[in-house]
Design a protein around this motif. Sequence first.
Motif, PDB file in Angstrom:
ATOM      1  N   LEU A  28      -2.674   6.597  -8.222  1.00  0.00           N
ATOM      2  CA  LEU A  28      -1.554   7.307  -7.630  1.00  0.00           C
ATOM      3  C   LEU A  28      -2.041   8.450  -6.732  1.00  0.00           C
ATOM      4  CD1 LEU A  28       1.562   7.463  -7.623  1.00  0.00           C
ATOM      5  CD2 LEU A  28       1.381   9.099  -9.506  1.00  0.00           C
ATOM      6  N   TYR A  31      -3.274   7.093  -3.326  1.00  0.00           N
ATOM      7  CA  TYR A  31      -2.202   6.781  -2.378  1.00  0.00           C
ATOM      8  C   TYR A  31      -1.530   8.052  -1.871  1.00  0.00           C
ATOM      9  CZ  TYR A  31      -2.714   1.919  -3.830  1.00  0.00           C
ATOM     10  OH  TYR A  31      -3.216   0.665  -4.083  1.00  0.00           O
ATOM     11  N   GLN A  32      -1.401   9.051  -2.720  1.00  0.00           N
ATOM     12  CA  GLN A  32      -0.795  10.311  -2.303  1.00  0.00           C
ATOM     13  C   GLN A  32      -1.665  11.039  -1.283  1.00  0.00           C
ATOM     14  OE1 GLN A  32      -0.216  12.142  -6.148  1.00  0.00           O
ATOM     15  NE2 GLN A  32       1.940  11.537  -6.247  1.00  0.00           N
ATOM     16  N   ARG A  35      -0.859   9.487   1.977  1.00  0.00           N
ATOM     17  CA  ARG A  35       0.470   9.933   2.404  1.00  0.00           C
ATOM     18  C   ARG A  35       0.423  11.369   2.932  1.00  0.00           C
ATOM     19  NH1 ARG A  35       4.848  10.228  -2.199  1.00  0.00           N
ATOM     20  NH2 ARG A  35       3.527  11.984  -2.772  1.00  0.00           N
ATOM     21  N   ASN A  36      -0.424  12.197   2.329  1.00  0.00           N
ATOM     22  CA  ASN A  36      -0.519  13.602   2.725  1.00  0.00           C
ATOM     23  C   ASN A  36      -1.426  13.812   3.939  1.00  0.00           C
ATOM     24  OD1 ASN A  36       1.143  14.257   0.558  1.00  0.00           O
ATOM     25  ND2 ASN A  36      -0.576  14.728  -0.804  1.00  0.00           N
ATOM     26  N   PHE A  75       0.988  -1.053  -0.866  1.00  0.00           N
ATOM     27  CA  PHE A  75       1.227   0.240  -1.510  1.00  0.00           C
ATOM     28  C   PHE A  75       1.082   1.392  -0.512  1.00  0.00           C
ATOM     29  CE2 PHE A  75       0.669  -1.799  -5.700  1.00  0.00           C
ATOM     30  CZ  PHE A  75       1.711  -1.167  -6.387  1.00  0.00           C
ATOM     31  N   ILE A  76       0.019   1.347   0.300  1.00  0.00           N
ATOM     32  CA  ILE A  76      -0.198   2.410   1.277  1.00  0.00           C
ATOM     33  C   ILE A  76       0.978   2.490   2.244  1.00  0.00           C
ATOM     34  CG2 ILE A  76      -1.601   3.108   3.258  1.00  0.00           C
ATOM     35  CD1 ILE A  76      -4.048   2.067   1.781  1.00  0.00           C
ATOM     36  N   ARG A  78       4.098   1.697   1.802  1.00  0.00           N
ATOM     37  CA  ARG A  78       5.299   2.278   1.193  1.00  0.00           C
ATOM     38  C   ARG A  78       5.129   3.766   0.890  1.00  0.00           C
ATOM     39  NH1 ARG A  78       5.159  -2.646   1.381  1.00  0.00           N
ATOM     40  NH2 ARG A  78       6.986  -4.005   1.246  1.00  0.00           N
ATOM     41  N   PHE A  79       3.940   4.166   0.484  1.00  0.00           N
ATOM     42  CA  PHE A  79       3.699   5.588   0.255  1.00  0.00           C
ATOM     43  C   PHE A  79       3.838   6.367   1.559  1.00  0.00           C
ATOM     44  CE2 PHE A  79       2.366   4.727  -3.981  1.00  0.00           C
ATOM     45  CZ  PHE A  79       2.281   5.953  -4.641  1.00  0.00           C
ATOM     46  N   CYS A  80       3.320   5.808   2.652  1.00  0.00           N
ATOM     47  CA  CYS A  80       3.390   6.496   3.934  1.00  0.00           C
ATOM     48  C   CYS A  80       4.828   6.587   4.453  1.00  0.00           C
ATOM     49  CB  CYS A  80       2.494   5.809   4.957  1.00  0.00           C
ATOM     50  SG  CYS A  80       0.722   6.065   4.650  1.00  0.00           S
ATOM     51  N   GLU A  82       7.441   6.787   2.559  1.00  0.00           N
ATOM     52  CA  GLU A  82       8.049   7.842   1.750  1.00  0.00           C
ATOM     53  C   GLU A  82       7.617   9.223   2.237  1.00  0.00           C
ATOM     54  OE1 GLU A  82       7.030   7.144  -2.298  1.00  0.00           O
ATOM     55  OE2 GLU A  82       8.259   5.338  -2.489  1.00  0.00           O
ATOM     56  N   GLY A  83       6.426   9.288   2.847  1.00  0.00           N
ATOM     57  CA  GLY A  83       5.920  10.553   3.362  1.00  0.00           C
ATOM     58  C   GLY A  83       6.394  10.885   4.764  1.00  0.00           C
TER      59      GLY A  83
END
Length: 246
Positions: A28, A31-32, A35-36, A75-76, A78-80, A82-83
């Motif tokens: 997690l 992936y964060q 996103r950051n 996954f990357i 979708r995380f991006c 969301e970011g």
Amino acid sequence: MGIKDELAKTEFYNREYSLKHIPYDKELSFYQSIRNGDMKEMHRLFTPLCEEGFGRLSDNPLRNLKYHLIITIAFITRFCMEGGLEMETAYNMSDIYIRRVDTCTSEEEIHEIHKELCESYVRTMQNRRPKNHYSKPVHIAVDYIYDNLHNDITLPDIANEVGLSESYISRLFHRETGHSISGYVILKRVEAAKNLLIYTDYSTAEISSFLNFSSESHFIATFRKLTGNTPKKFRLTNFRLKVGEE
């Protein structure tokens, strides 16, 4: 064999051979970090696909790596999103990398793409304009533009999409983005063209047509005006793996 039997068999196999998955909190955090837009943290948490902690999805080693990398891309992506990464950009990058994974013929290629795509997503997140800086009408307009870069985009269409007058959405859009609507459309088409030049083999004529430029010469002139390079020179400098060297 039912899913319960398959699950029991898999759990037994993993215990027998001491196979463990990567801890969820580490996965997690990885992936964060993407996103950051945190390149340093991403590199610290980066785990090559061949290392312990990745399950066996296929008995074929190359196919196993491909499956894991495709899951990672999903996954990357979708995380991006969301970011704050625009949906169209996120999905286009995902499609490009999955197609490249599909054509890989060696494990080395998979590992190179894995590292490249993680860095590419981080850089993209670093350069994004967070949507929460925009009001709802401008947010809708931005999404509409991304969804229709390959179509004609007119001010009346955007005004109708957001439910405001043409003059009002024009002023609001310029105030919040710093661009006129027509200028923003061109800017985003050129950004999309950059990705196509870096990650695909499409010709300038094909890219020009796909992104709805009036002609190939117009595309080349616009691209040079905004980037300082012709599409050909840009591709020679940045094509595929070279982007990871920036």
